[in-house]
Structure formats: structure tokens, C-alpha cells
Design a protein around this motif. Structure first.
Motif, PDB file in Angstrom:
ATOM      1  N   ARG A 267       0.809  -1.219   0.000  1.00 44.52           N
ATOM      2  CA  ARG A 267       0.000   0.000   0.000  1.00 44.52           C
ATOM      3  C   ARG A 267       0.845   1.272   0.000  1.00 44.52           C
ATOM      4  O   ARG A 267       0.555   2.215  -0.739  1.00 44.52           O
ATOM      5  N   TYR A 268       1.871   1.326   0.832  1.00 49.82           N
ATOM      6  CA  TYR A 268       2.615   2.567   1.008  1.00 49.82           C
ATOM      7  C   TYR A 268       3.945   2.621   0.262  1.00 49.82           C
ATOM      8  O   TYR A 268       4.439   3.706  -0.036  1.00 49.82           O
ATOM      9  N   LEU A 269       4.517   1.466  -0.040  1.00 51.53           N
ATOM     10  CA  LEU A 269       5.836   1.457  -0.681  1.00 51.53           C
ATOM     11  C   LEU A 269       5.811   0.831  -2.074  1.00 51.53           C
ATOM     12  O   LEU A 269       6.834   0.792  -2.747  1.00 51.53           O
ATOM     13  N   ASP A 270       4.651   0.304  -2.469  1.00 54.83           N
ATOM     14  CA  ASP A 270       4.499  -0.345  -3.773  1.00 54.83           C
ATOM     15  C   ASP A 270       5.476  -1.500  -3.953  1.00 54.83           C
ATOM     16  O   ASP A 270       6.008  -1.721  -5.040  1.00 54.83           O
ATOM     17  N   HIS A 271       5.717  -2.235  -2.849  1.00 53.93           N
ATOM     18  CA  HIS A 271       6.573  -3.428  -2.863  1.00 53.93           C
ATOM     19  C   HIS A 271       5.695  -4.645  -2.576  1.00 53.93           C
ATOM     20  O   HIS A 271       4.942  -4.632  -1.612  1.00 53.93           O
ATOM     21  N   ASP A 272       5.843  -5.682  -3.384  1.00 56.47           N
ATOM     22  CA  ASP A 272       5.029  -6.885  -3.208  1.00 56.47           C
ATOM     23  C   ASP A 272       5.898  -8.037  -2.699  1.00 56.47           C
ATOM     24  O   ASP A 272       6.115  -9.022  -3.405  1.00 56.47           O
ATOM     25  N   TYR A 273       6.447  -7.863  -1.496  1.00 60.76           N
ATOM     26  CA  TYR A 273       7.243  -8.929  -0.892  1.00 60.76           C
ATOM     27  C   TYR A 273       7.228  -8.782   0.626  1.00 60.76           C
ATOM     28  O   TYR A 273       6.955  -7.708   1.164  1.00 60.76           O
ATOM     29  N   TYR A 274       7.533  -9.894   1.282  1.00 64.23           N
ATOM     30  CA  TYR A 274       7.612  -9.910   2.740  1.00 64.23           C
ATOM     31  C   TYR A 274       8.904  -9.241   3.196  1.00 64.23           C
ATOM     32  O   TYR A 274       9.928  -9.305   2.510  1.00 64.23           O
ATOM     33  N   THR A 275       8.844  -8.619   4.341  1.00 65.53           N
ATOM     34  CA  THR A 275      10.014  -7.994   4.944  1.00 65.53           C
ATOM     35  C   THR A 275       9.882  -8.079   6.462  1.00 65.53           C
ATOM     36  O   THR A 275       8.784  -8.320   6.974  1.00 65.53           O
ATOM     37  N   ASP A 276      10.979  -7.889   7.164  1.00 66.31           N
ATOM     38  CA  ASP A 276      10.913  -7.988   8.622  1.00 66.31           C
ATOM     39  C   ASP A 276      10.529  -6.674   9.288  1.00 66.31           C
ATOM     40  O   ASP A 276       9.924  -6.670  10.344  1.00 66.31           O
ATOM     41  N   ILE A 277      10.885  -5.536   8.664  1.00 63.47           N
ATOM     42  CA  ILE A 277      10.573  -4.239   9.272  1.00 63.47           C
ATOM     43  C   ILE A 277      10.352  -3.193   8.197  1.00 63.47           C
ATOM     44  O   ILE A 277      10.996  -3.214   7.148  1.00 63.47           O
ATOM     45  N   ILE A 278       9.421  -2.310   8.481  1.00 59.68           N
ATOM     46  CA  ILE A 278       9.217  -1.102   7.679  1.00 59.68           C
ATOM     47  C   ILE A 278       9.230   0.057   8.657  1.00 59.68           C
ATOM     48  O   ILE A 278       8.522   0.044   9.669  1.00 59.68           O
ATOM     49  N   THR A 279      10.049   1.050   8.329  1.00 61.42           N
ATOM     50  CA  THR A 279      10.220   2.208   9.200  1.00 61.42           C
ATOM     51  C   THR A 279       9.641   3.431   8.511  1.00 61.42           C
ATOM     52  O   THR A 279       9.949   3.699   7.351  1.00 61.42           O
ATOM     53  N   PHE A 280       8.817   4.169   9.246  1.00 60.62           N
ATOM     54  CA  PHE A 280       8.253   5.414   8.757  1.00 60.62           C
ATOM     55  C   PHE A 280       8.772   6.558   9.626  1.00 60.62           C
ATOM     56  O   PHE A 280       8.291   6.753  10.746  1.00 60.62           O
ATOM     57  N   PRO A 281       9.760   7.296   9.133  1.00 60.83           N
ATOM     58  CA  PRO A 281      10.257   8.439   9.906  1.00 60.83           C
ATOM     59  C   PRO A 281       9.316   9.641   9.741  1.00 60.83           C
ATOM     60  O   PRO A 281       8.808   9.883   8.642  1.00 60.83           O
ATOM     61  N   TYR A 282       9.093  10.367  10.833  1.00 60.60           N
ATOM     62  CA  TYR A 282       8.238  11.553  10.773  1.00 60.60           C
ATOM     63  C   TYR A 282       9.016  12.827  11.033  1.00 60.60           C
ATOM     64  O   TYR A 282       8.446  13.907  11.005  1.00 60.60           O
ATOM     65  N   ARG A 283      10.325  12.678  11.269  1.00 61.96           N
ATOM     66  CA  ARG A 283      11.154  13.826  11.560  1.00 61.96           C
ATOM     67  C   ARG A 283      12.588  13.468  11.198  1.00 61.96           C
ATOM     68  O   ARG A 283      12.985  12.323  11.305  1.00 61.96           O
ATOM     69  N   GLU A 284      13.359  14.443  10.771  1.00 59.80           N
ATOM     70  CA  GLU A 284      14.772  14.236  10.469  1.00 59.80           C
ATOM     71  C   GLU A 284      15.610  15.038  11.450  1.00 59.80           C
ATOM     72  O   GLU A 284      15.139  16.009  12.026  1.00 59.80           O
ATOM     73  N   GLY A 285      16.848  14.609  11.629  1.00 60.51           N
ATOM     74  CA  GLY A 285      17.750  15.345  12.501  1.00 60.51           C
ATOM     75  C   GLY A 285      18.003  14.614  13.799  1.00 60.51           C
ATOM     76  O   GLY A 285      17.942  13.387  13.864  1.00 60.51           O
ATOM     77  N   SER A 286      18.257  15.370  14.840  1.00 59.89           N
ATOM     78  CA  SER A 286      18.658  14.765  16.119  1.00 59.89           C
ATOM     79  C   SER A 286      17.482  14.305  16.969  1.00 59.89           C
ATOM     80  O   SER A 286      17.660  13.584  17.940  1.00 59.89           O
TER      81      SER A 286
END
Length: 154
Positions: A67-86
Motif C-alpha cells: 500500500r505505502y511502498l508499492d513493494h510486493d514482498y515480505y520484509t521484517d521491518i518497515i520504518t516510517f520516519p516523521y522527523r529528520e535530525g537529532s
């Protein structure tokens, strides 16, 4: 007193959830995991605003991947960052099915593989990548170093 407040506040900003039929894999050791993640964040000179680890099964994560990455395969983790920097803020979805399968494939315990995947996502939020062979080597070395900081709960 200030350090204690900062520690409590940071630990409150690291949360664990489940989706679907998944069970929290470290339910009896949440504080040990939070303390460990806090050490990792401190080691990298970062702070956490809000970090969510969401544990789910393969199908749930596959749906997110499609749905969000247009990838059709299994993975162990998906990370969605909401901020960059420290300051770190983001969601990390982890398939417990993949963690178990990887542990078996790599001859490791479920707990060790779970921690590796958890810190892998955290390192992505910190700006580390693993797209090239060089980046992957750096990521693995960082993971190993971070895993050494875990000292409780299991």
C-alpha cells in the motif's frame, strides 16, 4: 533529578503495540527493552520525541509494504520516519513471522533477532541506510555495537 526526569520522559516516548493476532514478544520485559533503546539513542547523541514499535504478522506488513511502498514482498521491518535530525519520531512495523524465520535461517535466537530488527529500524530513523554494500557493512557494525548494550530482561 533532571536526568531522572529526562530518562522517564524518554522511556515514555518509546511505545510497543500489536496489530492483528500478534502478541507482544517481550511483554514481561518492556522496561528492559526501553532502557536498552534509550542507551542506543543516547550513544548516537539523539533524543526521542515519539517512537512506536508495532508488532504484527507477515500479511499485515505485506499489506503495508504494498500500500505505502508499492513493494510486493515480505520484509521484517518497515520504518516510517516523521522527523529528520537529532530528534527521532517514527513508526516501526515488525513482522514477528519474519523475525522467527530469520532467527531459524541465521541460527540465532528469536530474542536476538528481534533486538537486531528493532535496532535496525531505530538506526534507519537516525539516518543510517543499507542500500549499498558499504552502507550495509556500516549498518551491521552499528547493530552489533548496539546489541552489546542490551543487558536485561531475557
Amino acid at each position: 533529578l533532571i536526568l531522572l526526569f529526562q530518562t522517564i520522559t524518554l522511556m515514555e516516548s518509546i511505545n510497543f503495540y500489536t496489530e492483528g493476532d500478534a502478541k507482544l514478544p517481550m511483554a514481561e520485559h518492556e522496561d528492559a527493552y526501553r532502557q536498552w533503546l534509550y542507551k542506543v539513542i543516547q550513544k548516537e547523541h539523539k533524543t526521542a520525541e515519539q517512537l512506536q514499535y508495532i508488532f504484527c504478522d507477515d500479511e499485515y506488513l505485506l499489506d503495508i509494504n504494498k500500500r505505502y511502498l508499492d513493494h510486493d514482498y515480505y520484509t521484517d521491518i518497515i520504518t516510517f520516519p516523521y522527523r529528520e535530525g537529532s530528534v527521532l519520531e517514527g513508526d516501526m512495523y515488525i513482522s514477528l513471522d519474519r523475525v522467527l524465520e530469520n532467527a531459524v535461517e541465521f541460527g540465532d535466537t528469536f530474542e536476538n533477532e528481534l533486538r537486531r530488527v528493532m535496532v535496525h529500524g531505530l538506526l534507519h530513523l537516525m539516518g543510517y541506510s543499507d542500500k549499498t554494500p558499504e552502507e550495509e557493512m556500516t549498518m551491521r557494525a552499528k547493530e552489533d555495537s548496539c546489541l552489546e548494550l542490551f543487558d536485561g530482561g531475557q
